[in-house]
Design an enzyme around this catalytic site. Structure first.
Site, mmCIF file in Angstrom:
data_model
loop_
_atom_site.group_PDB
_atom_site.id
_atom_site.type_symbol
_atom_site.label_atom_id
_atom_site.label_comp_id
_atom_site.label_asym_id
_atom_site.label_seq_id
_atom_site.Cartn_x
_atom_site.Cartn_y
_atom_site.Cartn_z
ATOM 1 N N ASN A 194 8.233 -5.407 -0.629
ATOM 2 C CA ASN A 194 8.066 -4.220 0.201
ATOM 3 C C ASN A 194 6.574 -4.152 0.499
ATOM 4 O O ASN A 194 5.786 -3.675 -0.314
ATOM 5 C CB ASN A 194 8.547 -2.958 -0.520
ATOM 6 C CG ASN A 194 8.442 -1.738 0.373
ATOM 7 O OD1 ASN A 194 7.743 -1.738 1.379
ATOM 8 N ND2 ASN A 194 9.133 -0.671 -0.015
ATOM 9 N N PRO B 91 0.794 -1.221 0.000
ATOM 10 C CA PRO B 91 0.000 0.000 0.000
ATOM 11 C C PRO B 91 0.831 1.279 0.000
ATOM 12 O O PRO B 91 1.864 1.361 0.660
ATOM 13 C CB PRO B 91 -0.848 -0.110 1.278
ATOM 14 C CG PRO B 91 -0.151 -1.099 2.127
ATOM 15 C CD PRO B 91 0.552 -2.034 1.199
ATOM 16 N N ASN B 92 0.348 2.216 -0.768
ATOM 17 C CA ASN B 92 0.881 3.580 -0.876
ATOM 18 C C ASN B 92 2.188 3.689 -1.641
ATOM 19 O O ASN B 92 2.665 4.792 -1.871
ATOM 20 C CB ASN B 92 1.013 4.236 0.514
ATOM 21 C CG ASN B 92 -0.321 4.343 1.195
ATOM 22 O OD1 ASN B 92 -1.281 4.846 0.618
ATOM 23 N ND2 ASN B 92 -0.415 3.841 2.418
ATOM 24 N N ALA C 288 2.932 -0.737 4.925
ATOM 25 C CA ALA C 288 2.380 -0.828 6.281
ATOM 26 C C ALA C 288 1.935 -2.241 6.639
ATOM 27 O O ALA C 288 1.898 -2.590 7.828
ATOM 28 C CB ALA C 288 1.216 0.144 6.430
ATOM 29 N N ARG D 218 6.434 0.536 13.979
ATOM 30 C CA ARG D 218 7.100 0.006 12.784
ATOM 31 C C ARG D 218 8.262 -0.953 13.125
ATOM 32 O O ARG D 218 8.871 -1.521 12.237
ATOM 33 C CB ARG D 218 7.635 1.148 11.922
ATOM 34 C CG ARG D 218 6.564 2.046 11.356
ATOM 35 C CD ARG D 218 7.149 3.081 10.420
ATOM 36 N NE ARG D 218 6.225 4.142 10.131
ATOM 37 C CZ ARG D 218 5.267 4.099 9.201
ATOM 38 N NH1 ARG D 218 5.120 3.023 8.467
ATOM 39 N NH2 ARG D 218 4.465 5.126 9.016
ATOM 40 N N GLU E 185 12.667 -9.213 2.278
ATOM 41 C CA GLU E 185 11.914 -8.036 2.695
ATOM 42 C C GLU E 185 12.712 -6.784 2.333
ATOM 43 O O GLU E 185 13.925 -6.728 2.564
ATOM 44 C CB GLU E 185 11.681 -8.110 4.201
ATOM 45 C CG GLU E 185 10.958 -6.927 4.786
ATOM 46 C CD GLU E 185 10.844 -7.015 6.309
ATOM 47 O OE1 GLU E 185 9.841 -6.553 6.835
ATOM 48 O OE2 GLU E 185 11.795 -7.537 6.961
ATOM 49 N N TYR F 11 10.872 8.786 1.944
ATOM 50 C CA TYR F 11 10.846 7.745 0.915
ATOM 51 C C TYR F 11 11.609 8.101 -0.360
ATOM 52 O O TYR F 11 11.727 7.266 -1.247
ATOM 53 C CB TYR F 11 9.393 7.400 0.565
ATOM 54 C CG TYR F 11 8.628 6.898 1.766
ATOM 55 C CD1 TYR F 11 8.914 5.661 2.327
ATOM 56 C CD2 TYR F 11 7.639 7.674 2.351
ATOM 57 C CE1 TYR F 11 8.232 5.201 3.433
ATOM 58 C CE2 TYR F 11 6.942 7.217 3.457
ATOM 59 C CZ TYR F 11 7.241 5.987 3.997
ATOM 60 O OH TYR F 11 6.566 5.539 5.102
ATOM 61 N N ASP G 128 2.072 -15.760 6.888
ATOM 62 C CA ASP G 128 1.691 -17.145 6.603
ATOM 63 C C ASP G 128 1.899 -17.497 5.135
ATOM 64 O O ASP G 128 2.324 -18.613 4.816
ATOM 65 C CB ASP G 128 0.241 -17.389 7.006
ATOM 66 C CG ASP G 128 0.035 -17.427 8.517
ATOM 67 O OD1 ASP G 128 1.036 -17.434 9.268
ATOM 68 O OD2 ASP G 128 -1.135 -17.446 8.939
ATOM 69 N N ARG H 222 12.212 4.668 13.084
ATOM 70 C CA ARG H 222 10.946 5.396 12.954
ATOM 71 C C ARG H 222 10.041 5.083 14.149
ATOM 72 O O ARG H 222 10.503 4.649 15.190
ATOM 73 C CB ARG H 222 10.311 5.040 11.622
ATOM 74 C CG ARG H 222 11.257 5.472 10.463
ATOM 75 C CD ARG H 222 10.677 5.336 9.113
ATOM 76 N NE ARG H 222 9.450 6.105 9.011
ATOM 77 C CZ ARG H 222 8.514 5.842 8.102
ATOM 78 N NH1 ARG H 222 8.656 4.851 7.243
ATOM 79 N NH2 ARG H 222 7.418 6.577 8.044
ATOM 80 N N HIS I 250 12.755 -2.387 2.418
ATOM 81 C CA HIS I 250 12.202 -1.110 2.897
ATOM 82 C C HIS I 250 13.088 0.031 2.419
ATOM 83 O O HIS I 250 14.318 -0.069 2.453
ATOM 84 C CB HIS I 250 12.132 -1.067 4.426
ATOM 85 C CG HIS I 250 11.190 -2.059 4.992
ATOM 86 N ND1 HIS I 250 9.829 -1.926 4.890
ATOM 87 C CD2 HIS I 250 11.422 -3.228 5.635
ATOM 88 C CE1 HIS I 250 9.254 -2.961 5.462
ATOM 89 N NE2 HIS I 250 10.197 -3.775 5.912
ATOM 90 N N LEU I 251 12.468 1.104 2.006
ATOM 91 C CA LEU I 251 13.197 2.305 1.607
ATOM 92 C C LEU I 251 13.834 2.980 2.818
ATOM 93 O O LEU I 251 14.994 3.379 2.785
ATOM 94 C CB LEU I 251 12.249 3.272 0.897
ATOM 95 C CG LEU I 251 11.675 2.759 -0.428
ATOM 96 C CD1 LEU I 251 10.407 3.506 -0.791
ATOM 97 C CD2 LEU I 251 12.702 2.876 -1.524
ATOM 98 N N SER I 252 13.053 3.107 3.883
ATOM 99 C CA SER I 252 13.557 3.712 5.115
ATOM 100 C C SER I 252 13.954 2.597 6.081
ATOM 101 O O SER I 252 13.717 1.417 5.813
ATOM 102 C CB SER I 252 12.469 4.597 5.750
ATOM 103 O OG SER I 252 11.381 3.803 6.192
ATOM 104 N N HIS J 3 3.862 -4.555 9.223
ATOM 105 C CA HIS J 3 3.702 -4.487 10.668
ATOM 106 C C HIS J 3 2.373 -5.035 11.158
ATOM 107 O O HIS J 3 2.149 -5.086 12.365
ATOM 108 C CB HIS J 3 3.854 -3.029 11.122
ATOM 109 C CG HIS J 3 4.967 -2.327 10.423
ATOM 110 N ND1 HIS J 3 6.308 -2.633 10.644
ATOM 111 C CD2 HIS J 3 4.960 -1.383 9.450
ATOM 112 C CE1 HIS J 3 7.059 -1.886 9.862
ATOM 113 N NE2 HIS J 3 6.269 -1.118 9.128
ATOM 114 N N ARG K 249 4.825 11.071 -2.038
ATOM 115 C CA ARG K 249 4.531 10.842 -0.629
ATOM 116 C C ARG K 249 5.788 10.999 0.222
ATOM 117 O O ARG K 249 6.736 10.242 0.086
ATOM 118 C CB ARG K 249 3.979 9.424 -0.466
ATOM 119 C CG ARG K 249 3.727 9.032 0.958
ATOM 120 C CD ARG K 249 3.321 7.572 1.048
ATOM 121 N NE ARG K 249 3.194 7.201 2.440
ATOM 122 C CZ ARG K 249 3.538 6.030 2.923
ATOM 123 N NH1 ARG K 249 4.025 5.105 2.131
ATOM 124 N NH2 ARG K 249 3.394 5.775 4.200
#
Length: 145
Positions: A77, A12-13, A80, A114, A101, A25, A90, A110, A103-105, A83, A20
């Site tokens: 990625n 998402p996002n 949200a 998170r 996995e 990001y 699963d 944070r 992540h940009l940040s 978390h 954003r």
């Protein structure tokens, strides 16, 4: 020799990258990241299948599809959902394809909510905190699997 398939799944996002919160990001769009991955993937012998959805079930379905299609690896990625999603946890555990996995940040720098990653608990490994480069580092890691 046929290229090995690597799914790059985004939650998402992430369709809003470049717009954003660029301070967190970055200014690159998901299309920019996809182009970098395709270019680097060619040198590594990978075919990149880049996808994004704001819907958790799509990500679960695509993880299953990655296994059904004989993918070499998945870069995920989950945004949200990282978390919150036991369903993604699963799904990752239900497939044999290694999931990295991304992540940009750096989530650990944070908000406290998170800091826990359901995705990370099931993934082969995690790359975080390097902006768009996180995807390239993860792709390089996939080449070693």
């Amino acid at each position: 020799m046929a290229a090995k398939l690597v799914y790059v799944l985004n939650g998402p996002n992430l369709n809003r990258l470049g717009l954003r919160e660029p301070g967190i990001y970055g200014s690159q769009t998901l299309d920019d990241i996809g182009a970098m991955l395709v270019e680097r993937g060619e040198t590594l012998g990978f075919e990149i299948d880049l996808r994004q959805s704001n819907h958790e079930g799509h990500l679960v379905d695509w993880l299953h599809e990655a296994e059904d299609n004989g993918a070499h690896a998945v870069l995920l990625n989950a945004g949200a959902y990282t978390h919150t999603s036991i369903a993604l946890h699963d799904a990752i555990r239900s497939i044999k394809v290694p999931v990295i996995e991304v992540h940009l940040s750096n989530p650990h720098l944070r908000e406290e909510f998170r800091h826990k990653s359901w995705v990370g608990m099931a993934a082969k490994g995690t790359v975080a905190g390097f902006g768009a480069q996180s995807y390239l580092v993860a792709l390089e890691a996939a080449a070693t699997l």
